[in-house]
Design a protein around this motif. Structure first.
Motif, PDB file in Angstrom:
ATOM      1  N   GLU A 126     104.573  81.605  78.951  1.00  0.00           N
ATOM      2  CA  GLU A 126     104.128  82.536  77.909  1.00  0.00           C
ATOM      3  C   GLU A 126     102.976  81.944  77.107  1.00  0.00           C
ATOM      4  OE1 GLU A 126     108.100  83.416  79.279  1.00  0.00           O
ATOM      5  OE2 GLU A 126     107.257  81.574  78.408  1.00  0.00           O
ATOM      6  N   ALA A 127     103.049  80.653  76.818  1.00  0.00           N
ATOM      7  CA  ALA A 127     101.987  80.001  76.053  1.00  0.00           C
ATOM      8  C   ALA A 127     100.684  79.976  76.847  1.00  0.00           C
ATOM      9  CB  ALA A 127     102.407  78.577  75.685  1.00  0.00           C
ATOM     10  N   VAL A 128     100.773  79.708  78.143  1.00  0.00           N
ATOM     11  CA  VAL A 128      99.576  79.719  78.994  1.00  0.00           C
ATOM     12  C   VAL A 128      98.946  81.103  78.999  1.00  0.00           C
ATOM     13  CG1 VAL A 128      98.727  79.512  81.368  1.00  0.00           C
ATOM     14  CG2 VAL A 128     100.303  77.800  80.445  1.00  0.00           C
ATOM     15  N   ASP A 129      99.762  82.121  79.147  1.00  0.00           N
ATOM     16  CA  ASP A 129      99.242  83.488  79.148  1.00  0.00           C
ATOM     17  C   ASP A 129      98.514  83.793  77.843  1.00  0.00           C
ATOM     18  OD1 ASP A 129     100.369  83.794  81.628  1.00  0.00           O
ATOM     19  OD2 ASP A 129     102.021  85.079  80.955  1.00  0.00           O
ATOM     20  N   SER A 130      99.073  83.334  76.738  1.00  0.00           N
ATOM     21  CA  SER A 130      98.474  83.572  75.431  1.00  0.00           C
ATOM     22  C   SER A 130      97.134  82.862  75.295  1.00  0.00           C
ATOM     23  CB  SER A 130      99.432  83.114  74.325  1.00  0.00           C
ATOM     24  OG  SER A 130      98.849  83.279  73.052  1.00  0.00           O
ATOM     25  N   VAL A 131      97.059  81.605  75.754  1.00  0.00           N
ATOM     26  CA  VAL A 131      95.811  80.841  75.662  1.00  0.00           C
ATOM     27  C   VAL A 131      94.743  81.441  76.573  1.00  0.00           C
ATOM     28  CG1 VAL A 131      94.733  78.601  76.130  1.00  0.00           C
ATOM     29  CG2 VAL A 131      96.921  78.711  74.924  1.00  0.00           C
ATOM     30  N   VAL A 132      95.123  81.834  77.779  1.00  0.00           N
ATOM     31  CA  VAL A 132      94.159  82.461  78.691  1.00  0.00           C
ATOM     32  C   VAL A 132      93.601  83.739  78.062  1.00  0.00           C
ATOM     33  CG1 VAL A 132      93.884  83.626  80.913  1.00  0.00           C
ATOM     34  CG2 VAL A 132      95.121  81.450  80.785  1.00  0.00           C
ATOM     35  N   ALA A 133      94.473  84.525  77.456  1.00  0.00           N
ATOM     36  CA  ALA A 133      94.029  85.764  76.805  1.00  0.00           C
ATOM     37  C   ALA A 133      93.105  85.461  75.630  1.00  0.00           C
ATOM     38  CB  ALA A 133      95.237  86.568  76.334  1.00  0.00           C
ATOM     39  N   MET A 192     102.142  73.670  83.823  1.00  0.00           N
ATOM     40  CA  MET A 192     101.230  73.402  84.926  1.00  0.00           C
ATOM     41  C   MET A 192     101.388  74.431  86.045  1.00  0.00           C
ATOM     42  SD  MET A 192      99.006  70.988  84.780  1.00  0.00           S
ATOM     43  CE  MET A 192      98.521  70.006  83.371  1.00  0.00           C
ATOM     44  N   ARG A 193     102.626  74.808  86.331  1.00  0.00           N
ATOM     45  CA  ARG A 193     102.849  75.805  87.373  1.00  0.00           C
ATOM     46  C   ARG A 193     102.164  77.125  87.006  1.00  0.00           C
ATOM     47  NH1 ARG A 193     108.009  76.148  87.203  1.00  0.00           N
ATOM     48  NH2 ARG A 193     108.526  74.741  88.913  1.00  0.00           N
ATOM     49  N   ARG A 194     102.272  77.524  85.745  1.00  0.00           N
ATOM     50  CA  ARG A 194     101.655  78.788  85.345  1.00  0.00           C
ATOM     51  C   ARG A 194     100.136  78.708  85.386  1.00  0.00           C
ATOM     52  NH1 ARG A 194     101.628  83.935  86.070  1.00  0.00           N
ATOM     53  NH2 ARG A 194     100.909  85.168  84.288  1.00  0.00           N
ATOM     54  N   ILE A 195      99.579  77.571  85.010  1.00  0.00           N
ATOM     55  CA  ILE A 195      98.121  77.419  85.053  1.00  0.00           C
ATOM     56  C   ILE A 195      97.609  77.589  86.480  1.00  0.00           C
ATOM     57  CG2 ILE A 195      96.195  75.806  84.742  1.00  0.00           C
ATOM     58  CD1 ILE A 195      97.860  74.577  82.407  1.00  0.00           C
ATOM     59  N   VAL A 196      98.248  76.926  87.442  1.00  0.00           N
ATOM     60  CA  VAL A 196      97.723  76.945  88.809  1.00  0.00           C
ATOM     61  C   VAL A 196      98.093  78.215  89.566  1.00  0.00           C
ATOM     62  CG1 VAL A 196      97.683  74.431  88.923  1.00  0.00           C
ATOM     63  CG2 VAL A 196      99.681  75.659  89.817  1.00  0.00           C
ATOM     64  N   THR A 197      98.950  79.061  88.965  1.00  0.00           N
ATOM     65  CA  THR A 197      99.296  80.329  89.613  1.00  0.00           C
ATOM     66  C   THR A 197      98.843  81.534  88.803  1.00  0.00           C
ATOM     67  OG1 THR A 197     101.509  80.344  88.592  1.00  0.00           O
ATOM     68  CG2 THR A 197     101.300  79.336  90.791  1.00  0.00           C
ATOM     69  N   HIS A 198      98.200  81.319  87.687  1.00  0.00           N
ATOM     70  CA  HIS A 198      97.788  82.444  86.845  1.00  0.00           C
ATOM     71  C   HIS A 198      96.759  83.280  87.600  1.00  0.00           C
ATOM     72  CE1 HIS A 198      96.315  84.831  83.514  1.00  0.00           C
ATOM     73  NE2 HIS A 198      97.248  84.322  82.727  1.00  0.00           N
ATOM     74  N   PRO A 199      96.963  84.587  87.706  1.00  0.00           N
ATOM     75  CA  PRO A 199      96.047  85.413  88.504  1.00  0.00           C
ATOM     76  C   PRO A 199      94.609  85.412  88.010  1.00  0.00           C
ATOM     77  CG  PRO A 199      97.596  86.776  87.250  1.00  0.00           C
ATOM     78  CD  PRO A 199      98.100  85.374  87.179  1.00  0.00           C
ATOM     79  N   ALA A 200      94.398  85.193  86.723  1.00  0.00           N
ATOM     80  CA  ALA A 200      93.034  85.174  86.196  1.00  0.00           C
ATOM     81  C   ALA A 200      92.304  83.871  86.507  1.00  0.00           C
ATOM     82  CB  ALA A 200      93.050  85.393  84.683  1.00  0.00           C
ATOM     83  N   LEU A 201      93.049  82.863  86.991  1.00  0.00           N
ATOM     84  CA  LEU A 201      92.459  81.547  87.248  1.00  0.00           C
ATOM     85  C   LEU A 201      92.406  81.204  88.731  1.00  0.00           C
ATOM     86  CD1 LEU A 201      94.317  79.534  84.445  1.00  0.00           C
ATOM     87  CD2 LEU A 201      92.175  80.821  84.271  1.00  0.00           C
ATOM     88  N   GLU A 202      92.812  82.115  89.583  1.00  0.00           N
ATOM     89  CA  GLU A 202      92.977  81.783  91.001  1.00  0.00           C
ATOM     90  C   GLU A 202      91.660  81.457  91.704  1.00  0.00           C
ATOM     91  OE1 GLU A 202      94.944  85.044  92.837  1.00  0.00           O
ATOM     92  OE2 GLU A 202      93.300  86.464  92.521  1.00  0.00           O
ATOM     93  N   GLU A 203      90.534  81.925  91.178  1.00  0.00           N
ATOM     94  CA  GLU A 203      89.242  81.630  91.793  1.00  0.00           C
ATOM     95  C   GLU A 203      88.544  80.432  91.156  1.00  0.00           C
ATOM     96  OE1 GLU A 203      88.146  83.097  94.494  1.00  0.00           O
ATOM     97  OE2 GLU A 203      89.922  84.392  94.530  1.00  0.00           O
ATOM     98  N   VAL A 204      89.142  79.861  90.110  1.00  0.00           N
ATOM     99  CA  VAL A 204      88.515  78.752  89.386  1.00  0.00           C
ATOM    100  C   VAL A 204      88.895  77.425  90.044  1.00  0.00           C
ATOM    101  CG1 VAL A 204      88.242  77.622  87.145  1.00  0.00           C
ATOM    102  CG2 VAL A 204      88.662  80.088  87.251  1.00  0.00           C
ATOM    103  N   PRO A 205      87.930  76.556  90.348  1.00  0.00           N
ATOM    104  CA  PRO A 205      88.271  75.255  90.938  1.00  0.00           C
ATOM    105  C   PRO A 205      88.952  74.340  89.927  1.00  0.00           C
ATOM    106  CG  PRO A 205      85.909  75.404  90.522  1.00  0.00           C
ATOM    107  CD  PRO A 205      86.477  76.761  90.254  1.00  0.00           C
ATOM    108  N   PHE A 206      89.963  73.626  90.400  1.00  0.00           N
ATOM    109  CA  PHE A 206      90.680  72.646  89.583  1.00  0.00           C
ATOM    110  C   PHE A 206      90.211  71.247  89.972  1.00  0.00           C
ATOM    111  CE2 PHE A 206      93.806  76.173  89.978  1.00  0.00           C
ATOM    112  CZ  PHE A 206      93.938  76.494  88.626  1.00  0.00           C
ATOM    113  N   VAL A 207      89.746  70.482  88.990  1.00  0.00           N
ATOM    114  CA  VAL A 207      89.309  69.109  89.225  1.00  0.00           C
ATOM    115  C   VAL A 207      90.191  68.181  88.406  1.00  0.00           C
ATOM    116  CG1 VAL A 207      87.428  67.453  88.982  1.00  0.00           C
ATOM    117  CG2 VAL A 207      86.929  69.791  89.711  1.00  0.00           C
TER     118      VAL A 207
END
Length: 289
Positions: free
Chosen positions: A200-207, A250-265
């Motif tokens: 929920e916190a990840v969703d809020s920060v992404v928004a 971390m699981r939500r960050i790497v599976t969030h639909p709005a972030l799926e095209e963003v490269p993770f480094v």
């Protein structure tokens, strides 16, 4: 999924006398990335602790581009020197920062690298607005080659450093005449007070990021867990899922639909017998759960 690590370009080669002096060759970065299981990544073109020009020979540049095209999905990111301070009120440091950044964007163009990542730096007493205006001024003075984009990185926000607030990033993008984008570091954002420890916190920060900056400007995520609690302004990275952000965040960050095209480094530590290979595999495991 595009995930990789910040890898070194250093290595060794055998000289005519049989010695193996250190040397930098960009192709080493490709080999390391493949060995770690990554398909994109980040490099320094030289030691980040000194003012130094990138020293890239024609053979190494051509080899890097060819090896990257053959073995990786990309993108690559160049991380600027730690000495660069875009927000500084000091003219001498401003000029050194500008010169260093110009050499980095030129190197990126030569190497076929899409992005050059930079921290805004610290205003050192000039104030937030003046510091941000100073950063805009330096960025506007850059001559950025076609095909290269400067990414402004989020910060942990300690002292007079800027970039810990998403509004700082938005201000620079809004006020600059350049087409800039953003890299968010998860450990930095967490340290700056953006909670990422639950889904929920990840969703809020992404928004919130989308509302303040715009997800269309998010071109890279430095994926790091944090050894310190949210809002402490302490920047120390932990293994993926083993810090205060933890497995759920971390699981939500790497599976969030709005972030799926963003490269993770990843800029995770090498300690406890684990390094980049372990952390990259951990990211893929979390994404598959």
């Amino acid at each position: 999924m595009r995930v990789g690590a910040h890898v070194s370009i250093s290595g060794s080669k055998v000289s005519s006398d049989g010695s193996t002096p250190p040397y930098d060759d960009l192709r080493n970065a490709v080999h390391r990335q493949v060995a770690f299981g990554g398909n994109c990544g980040q490099i320094f073109t030289h030691s980040p602790q000194v003012w130094q020009d990138p020293d890239i020979g024609d053979e190494a540049a051509e080899g890097f581009r060819a090896e990257t095209a053959a073995k990786l999905d990309g993108p690559w990111v160049i991380h600027s020197s730690y000495l660069v301070n875009l927000c500084t009120p000091k003219e001498g440091l401003r000029q050194k920062s500008l010169d260093s950044m110009q050499k980095e964007v030129d190197a990126a163009s030569r190497l076929g690298i899409d992005y050059v990542n930079v921290h805004l730096g610290a205003h050192t007493g000039a104030g937030v607005e003046q510091g941000l205006d100073n950063a805009v001024s330096v960025l506007d003075d850059l001559s950025v080659p076609d095909g290269v984009t400067v990414l402004v990185e989020s910060d942990a926000g300690s002292g007079t450093k800027l970039g810990g607030d998403f509004e700082h990033l938005a201000y620079v993008l809004r006020e600059s005449s350049k087409d800039l984008d953003v890299c968010v570091d998860t450990a930095h954002a967490f340290a700056a007070g953006y909670d990422l420890s639950t889904a929920e916190a990840v969703d809020s920060v992404v928004a919130e990021f989308d509302d303040v900056v715009g997800l269309d400007h998010l071109q890279c995520i430095h994926l790091n867990d944090s050894k310190h609690a949210c809002g402490t302004n302490k920047d120390e990275h932990a293994h993926i899922g083993e810090g205060h952000i933890g497995v759920e965040g971390m699981r939500r960050i790497v599976t969030h639909p709005a972030l799926e095209e963003v490269p993770f480094v990843l800029e995770t530590p090498t300690e406890d017998g684990r390094g980049f290979a372990w952390n990259i595999e951990r990211v893929r495991e979390l994404a598959a759960e």
